[in-house]
Design an enzyme around this catalytic site. Structure first.
Site, PDB file in Angstrom:
ATOM      1  CG  HIS A 190      -2.185  -0.720   0.930  1.00 25.37           C
ATOM      2  ND1 HIS A 190      -2.959  -1.277   1.885  1.00 25.37           N
ATOM      3  CD2 HIS A 190      -2.782  -0.975  -0.235  1.00 25.37           C
ATOM      4  CE1 HIS A 190      -4.002  -1.842   1.322  1.00 25.37           C
ATOM      5  NE2 HIS A 190      -3.900  -1.681   0.033  1.00 25.37           N
TER       6      HIS A 190
ATOM      7  NE  ARG B 175      -7.404  -3.831 -15.999  1.00 29.75           N
ATOM      8  CZ  ARG B 175      -6.320  -3.100 -16.232  1.00 29.75           C
ATOM      9  NH1 ARG B 175      -6.250  -1.859 -15.766  1.00 29.75           N
ATOM     10  NH2 ARG B 175      -5.315  -3.592 -16.924  1.00 29.75           N
TER      11      ARG B 175
ATOM     12  CD  GLU C 162      -7.182  -9.604 -23.024  1.00 28.15           C
ATOM     13  OE1 GLU C 162      -6.411  -9.046 -22.233  1.00 28.15           O
ATOM     14  OE2 GLU C 162      -8.400  -9.721 -22.790  1.00 28.15           O
TER      15      GLU C 162
ATOM     16  CB  CYS D 253      -6.015  -0.680 -22.955  1.00 30.13           C
ATOM     17  SG  CYS D 253      -6.564  -2.366 -23.203  1.00 30.13           S
TER      18      CYS D 253
ATOM     19  CG  ASN E  95      -1.282  -5.806 -18.750  1.00 30.62           C
ATOM     20  OD1 ASN E  95      -0.335  -5.176 -19.200  1.00 30.62           O
ATOM     21  ND2 ASN E  95      -2.270  -5.237 -18.111  1.00 30.62           N
ATOM     22  CG  ASP E  96      -4.262 -11.289 -20.098  1.00 35.50           C
ATOM     23  OD1 ASP E  96      -3.714 -12.068 -19.288  1.00 35.50           O
ATOM     24  OD2 ASP E  96      -5.258 -10.627 -19.819  1.00 35.50           O
TER      25      ASP E  96
ATOM     26  NE  ARG F  60      -1.774 -10.100 -15.988  1.00 30.72           N
ATOM     27  CZ  ARG F  60      -2.793  -9.398 -16.457  1.00 30.72           C
ATOM     28  NH1 ARG F  60      -3.407  -9.765 -17.569  1.00 30.72           N
ATOM     29  NH2 ARG F  60      -3.199  -8.314 -15.868  1.00 30.72           N
TER      30      ARG F  60
ATOM     31  NE  ARG G  47     -11.414  -5.814 -19.219  1.00 33.83           N
ATOM     32  CZ  ARG G  47     -10.198  -6.058 -18.732  1.00 33.83           C
ATOM     33  NH1 ARG G  47      -9.184  -6.204 -19.557  1.00 33.83           N
ATOM     34  NH2 ARG G  47     -10.006  -6.150 -17.438  1.00 33.83           N
TER      35      ARG G  47
HETATM   36  C1  PEP Z   1      -4.235  -6.648 -20.647  1.00 35.32           C
HETATM   37  O1  PEP Z   1      -4.289  -7.878 -20.573  1.00 35.32           O
HETATM   38  O2  PEP Z   1      -3.296  -6.012 -21.171  1.00 35.32           O
HETATM   39  C2  PEP Z   1      -5.333  -5.836 -20.076  1.00 35.32           C
HETATM   40  C3  PEP Z   1      -5.385  -4.536 -20.238  1.00 35.32           C
HETATM   41  O3  PEP Z   1      -6.263  -6.498 -19.336  1.00 35.32           O
HETATM   42  P1  PEP Z   1      -6.059  -6.929 -17.793  1.00 35.32           P
HETATM   43  O4  PEP Z   1      -4.733  -6.411 -17.339  1.00 35.32           O
HETATM   44  O5  PEP Z   1      -7.209  -6.352 -17.076  1.00 35.32           O
HETATM   45  O6  PEP Z   1      -6.108  -8.409 -17.928  1.00 35.32           O
HETATM   46 MG    MG Z   2      -6.162  -8.826 -20.092  1.00 37.01          MG
END
Ligand code: PEP
Ligand code: MG
Length: 586
Positions: free
Chosen positions: A195, A302, A439, A510, A462-463, A473, A338
């Site tokens: 935090h 999200r 993704e 994103c 990210n995915d 991840r 989303r």
């Molecule tokens: C991603 O996967 O890049 C993404 C934006 O979605 P999340 O991080 O919410 O899985």
């Molecule tokens: Mg994702």
């Protein structure tokens, strides 16, 4: 001679100043039993301590300047909710009644049970939430034992310009100390997910965490330097080192001022190209942060966060009201909602009752797959979005698409929700664009086919990175392989961007890569024209874009995609960012 202690860089920035050491203030708990006749008094003693703890937190929240951002008050609100929850109020009182233990002991027994649950969690973010329980319980223990709390202790001290070292910090401590002029935090425990780190990032204070043994070498009042980028604490800095860091500080301050001047201007590159820069939000309150930095809209909302930390899912009415609030807060700027991305590391409380355990949750029933299977969760969300679309421009974005039939199924369900609402005489928005997140590598490779039918694409790095390189991840052990610069990742990004250009539909990014200034110029070179980033990162990305001549970046991007050696890729990245503010993030 300068002495460097390496920790974990948890919030960027440089700070130079005198150290102020705060001892942990842990209290020794007396454990004893009480006679039956004193049970009611003991319960009342605990009740009064809980009330006082709540009053202290409310007082701190009231003192929090509004420009500190939603993160700060959110943390304090979470602690207040905990202090009202039966888990930390009624259960210890029952323990006093049943076992005749004193209030401190009852609270400790319940703390150990709750912390045990958090510690058993796989998700590293959730594991660190045990800190919340400790923060809250310690506050009540301090009151019960009449020990001066650190936030009261620091209230009278002169902390202006100082760097605070503590075992860990509570959100309340961080807010108060920022208010008193603290310029940096050092913590023995914690990491980027703690935090203290999350708050400090929104308060824009550098933090070096995980400095386990540093206390042995630190003297109260000595001058130190902290480098939040590199995760370094520098003791006894020489004149030369001091001068270097002072120059770096001036450089950062200069860039910060330039960024503030860019705030109200549209995002354009140095060669005059308009780039769309939107915000990623998790909670409705984040929409305010996005408007404060003049985001071109919300590129990723999200919505699954609305479903977390509660016993029952929000119904259509609650979702409608929430989405409407966000749209109204964005004052006519587009909002990309989303649809639910639950599953894998994002579970609602207790997961789905009766669901079989998946051996590979990240490859299992998550995101759009889950929604298509559990239509009774999906339909209220779609109906709420259709209704909210009356109040502003909405786009619907589908997470984790891997096959076109998933999109076709969504179209069918959406069509039936529309008809249903029309039959019911409820107003709904028209012409809502539907896009998909890219993704999953399958979707990136076939982006041209997806782009024929979808209205827009958004790359979720990210995915996409986890699935392309086959590394979980959230798994620390393989995290070192998580590489946004991997040529396979870059090729999939470029394939997607080109597919969108050919089909004449927008392509955004994103994922976190879009909000990391080190990659901005590379992404511009790959042809990206739309970024969606955390509001805190937005001005930094805007500044890098404004310093970039896109035509000149294309050849760098092409070279990066051909470079397989990691060291060579890092050198190339440095060359792309040389002499720009992006170099500050490298
Ligand atoms: C991603 O996967 O890049 C993404 C934006 O979605 P999340 O991080 O919410 O899985
Ligand atoms: Mg994702």
């Amino acid at each position: 001679m300068t002495f460097i202690i390496q920790g974990i860089g948890a919030a960027k920035g440089i700070s130079i100043g005198m150290v102020h050491i705060i001892d942990s203030g842990q209290v020794d708990i007396d454990e004893y039993t009480i006679p039956e006749t004193r049970v009611d008094d003991e319960i009342q003693r605990l009740d009064e301590a809980l009330s006082l703890a709540r009053a202290q937190l409310r007082a701190i929240r009231a003192k929090t300047p509004s420009n500190f951002g939603a993160d700060v008050t959110n943390f304090i609100n979470v602690h207040l909710l905990m202090l009202e929850d039966t888990v930390l109020t009624q259960v210890p009182m029952d323990l006093i009644r049943e076992r005749h233990c004193n209030a401190e002991w009852a609270l400790k027994i319940q703390r150990d049970t709750v912390v045990g649950v958090f510690e058993a969690m796989d998700d590293p973010y959730l594991r660190t939430r045990k800190d919340d329980v400790d923060n809250v319980v310690n506050r009540v223990q301090w009151i019960l034992q009449h020990v001066e709390r650190s936030d009261q202790a620091t209230a009278e001290r002169h902390l202006e310009g100082k760097i605070v070292f503590a075992d860990d910090l509570t959100p309340a401590d961080a807010v108060l100390m920022r208010h008193q002029g603290v310029t940096g935090f050092l913590t023995a425990h914690g990491g980027p997910n703690s935090h203290a780190a999350i708050l400090a990032r929104s308060l824009r204070i550098p933090v070096v965490a995980g400095l386990h043994n540093a206390r042995l070498y630190l003297r109260d009042g000595e001058e130190v330097i902290i480098d939040g980028r590199q995760g370094a604490l520098l003791l006894e800095p020489t004149g030369e080192i001091l001068a270097h860091y002072q120059q770096l500080q001036r450089f950062i301050a200069h860039h910060h001022n330039t960024r503030q001047r860019l705030r109200t201007l549209p995002t354009t590159s140095a060669n005059g190209e308009r780039i769309i820069l939107q915000g990623n939000i998790e909670l409705p309150a984040d929409a305010t942060a996005a408007t404060e930095v003049h985001a071109d809209g919300v590129g990723l909302y999200r919505t699954e966060f609305l479903f977390m930390n509660r016993d029952t899912p929000p119904d259509e009415e609650e979702q409608y009201a929430t989405y409407r609030n966000v749209l109204e807060a964005m004052k006519g700027a587009p909002v990309t909602i989303r649809t639910l991305d639950l599953g894998a590391d994002k579970q609602v409380d207790g997961g789905r009752p009766g669901a079989p355990l998946s051996a590979n949750p990240a490859l299992g029933l998550r995101a759009i797959r889950l929604c298509l299977q559990e239509v009774e969760i999906f339909r209220p969300q779609l109906r709420a979005i259709l209704r909210a679309a009356v109040h502003g421009p909405v786009r619907i974005m589908l997470p984790m698409l891997s096959a076109m039939h998933e999109f076709h199924q969504v179209q069918e369900i959406l069509g039936s929700c529309r008809q249903e609402l029309e039959r019911e005489g409820i107003a709904i928005g028209k012409d809502i664009p539907i896009g998909g997140m890219i993704e999953v590598p399958a979707a990136a490779v076939c982006a041209d086919l997806f782009a024929r039918e979808l209205d827009f694409l958004s790359i979720g790095t990210n995915d996409l990175i986890q699935y392309t390189i086959a590394i979980d991840r959230v798994d620390d052990e393989v995290n070192y392989l998580y590489d946004p610069l991997h040529p396979a990742v870059l090729r999939l990004i470029q394939t997607t961007i080109r597919a969108g250009q050919r089909a004449g539909i927008p392509v955004a990014m994103c994922g976190e890569m879009a909000g990391d200034a080190r990659y901005t110029r590379l992404l511009l070179g790959l042809g990206l024209k739309e970024f969606s980033v955390h509001p805190n990162a937005l001005l930094e990305i805007k500044q890098v874009i404004s310093e970039s001549h896109i035509g000149k970046l294309k050849k760098f991007a092409a070279r990066m995609m051909r470079t397989i050696n990691t060291d060579n890729r890092m050198a190339l990245l440095q060359a792309i960012n040389a002499n720009t503010s992006a170099a500050l993030s490298s």
